[in-house]
Write a protein that holds these residues in place. Structure first.
Motif, PDB file in Angstrom:
ATOM      1  N   ILE A 110       0.833  -1.210   0.000  1.00 35.15           N
ATOM      2  CA  ILE A 110       0.000   0.000   0.000  1.00 35.15           C
ATOM      3  C   ILE A 110       0.871   1.265   0.000  1.00 35.15           C
ATOM      4  N   GLY A 160       1.792   1.384  -4.871  1.00 35.83           N
ATOM      5  CA  GLY A 160       0.923   1.622  -3.720  1.00 35.83           C
ATOM      6  C   GLY A 160      -0.234   2.549  -4.012  1.00 35.83           C
ATOM      7  N   ASP A 174       3.943   1.468  -1.152  1.00 37.49           N
ATOM      8  CA  ASP A 174       4.998   1.403  -2.164  1.00 37.49           C
ATOM      9  C   ASP A 174       4.976   2.620  -3.093  1.00 37.49           C
TER      10      ASP A 174
END
Lengths: 299, 267
Positions: A129, A135, A131
């Motif tokens: 999430i 994300g 990233d």
């Protein structure tokens, strides 16, 4: 006397585990902390160095950082966020509106989901999430023009601590909330009615009637959350590996790094003993509290 | 009315955020690398799961289940009899032994790794599931005993005292009378212990180095490290790690709330 013997049998399994798992390692660590035992020279053994490891520890600038990270970020901020959100969420779940639409139970069930998500999975999914490339948070940031560049939440020093706290909070908030909710439900309705008759509005009822009633469970949860995070290795290690650099290094990861990367087993033991001592002080406070409040009749 | 809508809206948003990460695990696990971020919802696939099982992930699921189930059984057996002793008996060193066990909750696990490693190496228990079972029982015992003592305190003593007077053998009182009444407490304790063990990483990392002995969390993280970009498969592995605890926890909702009320927050 006969009773003592029977009780002893009942406690044998527990005492066995406690002795080998808690007592022996503590003694081992205390002894090691006075030696210069090195992982890479294990055969040679350690020489007695007295208090050298402890002196190194208090003069090491890295220890100052580690101590600050553990007490301030992980424990004080982490526990404060959890307790505050837990209280707000418990009041939300217990609100008349949710009760009226019969949503309390279903939301209580949904609340178990983050708790039932193993912490290792929590870290993995949050790393996705958060990233920078894939994300969802960064996708939202770029899409709606909140920022121009994606943010590397777990590598940027201004975001890494809030990110770790978010992961821990998400995973551990349910237990805190459910405990508060249970405590909230146990507030006698006569007291609330009395306050209402006296003209207290909902906010006043919450602050002056319900909250004082919840103080014991708040204190217990503060202490328990402290134990769970102060000692925690997995969340920090798997989220950032104590990085960037050693920016998020905490006591548990420092014990690991010193022993298995630097090979300084003696120093690592000294650090471990400092950790255990701090926690024992909190532990004794906790113990006195639970015995006084919940288990008075036992002793 | 406006107030009600505001509360409802707030509740829905909060709970969407709360369940989103777990929900996302399952959604992403049915997508491939190409379709992960497309909005076309028709292309879901089980490929990630097939590939995982082909690479032998089933073995790690089995290892984890086996270790956790044995450990939970030993934990429950040990903590039920210990909780009975603390709740119903008077004996010497009672407060001292109870206190020592409770302090186990505050103990930093990380400092156990080296001494336990050396002990297990001497006993030949490295790369052996016995060492894992030993650690898992030991870490879950203090909190289990705490929960069960709290629960037992909520059960009137008259119940088992009557049985004692009837001359029922002492061990039988525990298993035939006490254990059935405290079943909700036992279930909560078992669920709690199972979750703790199921997601444990540190001891598994230290004591299991042979691939065929590894547990799911260990393999999940190793897999994540090697295939950071294959999110679909990583999420499928995450989903498989999460399903057992979800299946275990959600039906127990009533018991868990009850156990928490009578156990840890009795006012």
């Amino acid at each position: 006397m006969k009773d003592n013997k029977f009780v002893f049998y009942l406690l044998i399994p527990t005492l066995f585990f406690i002795t080998f798992f808690y007592v022996y390692p503590t003694v081992y660590n205390i002894f090691n902390s006075f030696t210069d035992l090195n992982l890479f020279k294990l055969r040679k053994g350690g020489n007695w160095v007295g208090l050298d490891n402890y002196i190194d520890l208090v003069t090491d600038p890295e220890f100052a950082r580690v101590f600050f990270n553990t007490t301030f970020w992980l424990t004080i901020v982490g526990v404060f966020v959890r307790i505050t959100l837990g209280l707000l969420l418990a009041f939300l779940l217990n609100s008349d509106t949710l009760k009226k639409y019969r949503l309390t139970n279903i939301f209580q069930l949904l609340l178990l989901i983050p708790w039932a998500t193993p912490s290792i999975v929590a870290v993995v999914v949050w790393r996705m999430i958060l990233d920078p490339q894939v994300g969802i948070i960064n996708q939202i940031i770029i899409k709606y023009g909140i920022g121009k560049e994606p943010i590397a939440f777990l590598a940027d020093t201004s975001f890494v601590w809030p990110s770790i706290i978010t992961i821990i909070t998400w995973n551990t908030l349910p237990l805190v909330t459910l405990t508060f909710l249970a405590s909230l439900k146990s507030v006698p309705s006569e007291i609330i009615d009395a306050a209402r008759v006296d003209g207290a509005n909902k906010l006043q009822q919450a602050i002056y009637v319900k909250l004082p009633h919840m103080v014991p469970s708040i204190i217990i949860m503060v202490l328990m959350s402290t134990f769970w995070t102060f000692n925690n290795f997995v969340f920090v290690w798997l989220s950032t590996g104590a990085g960037p650099g050693t920016f998020t290094n905490v006591m548990a990861t420092e014990v690991y790094l010193k022993a298995f990367v630097d090979g300084r087993m003696g120093y690592s033991s000294a650090l471990g003993i400092v950790m255990a001592t701090i926690m024992t002080v909190f532990g004794i406070i906790y113990l006195r509290l639970i015995i006084k409040r919940n288990l008075k009749e036992l002793f | 009315m406006v107030y009600e809508i505001a509360i409802l809206l707030l509740a829905f948003i909060v709970f969407l955020i709360i369940i989103y990460p777990t929900l996302w695990i399952f959604i992403a696990s049915f997508k491939t690398e190409e379709t992960l971020f497309s909005n076309d919802h028709s292309i879901y696939t089980l490929d990630n799961y097939f590939e995982l099982f082909e690479s032998g992930f089933g073995l790690f699921i089995f290892n984890s289940f086996y270790i956790c189930l044995v450990s939970v059984l030993i934990t429950i057996f040990s903590s039920v009899i210990a909780a009975y002793a603390f709740s119903r008996r008077r004996f010497r060193f009672k407060i001292f032994s109870f206190g020592s066990i409770m302090l186990g909750q505050t103990f930093p696990w990380i400092i156990l790794v080296t001494p336990m490693f050396i002990l297990f190496a001497k006993l030949g228990f490295l790369n052996n599931h016995i060492s894992m079972i030993f650690c898992y029982v030991a870490v879950s015992l203090p909190f289990s005993i705490y929960l069960l003592v709290g629960y037992l305190e909520s059960i009137p003593r008259e119940l088992d005292e009557a049985a004692t007077m009837d001359g029922c053998p002492q061990f039988q009182i525990i298993w035939k009378i006490i254990a059935p009444i405290m079943l909700p407490g036992i279930i909560v304790t078992a669920a709690y212990a199972f979750l703790l063990m199921w997601s444990e990483y540190l001891f598994a990392l230290a004591f299991l180095t042979k691939t065929n002995l590894k547990t799911m969390p260990l393999e999940l993280y190793a897999f994540f490290g090697e295939h950071t970009t294959q999110w679909g498969q990583v999420m499928a592995a995450s989903a498989l790690t999460t399903i057992p605890t979800l299946v275990l926890f959600l039906p127990l909702q009533k018991f868990i709330s009850e156990g928490l009320t009578t156990g840890s927050v009795k006012n």
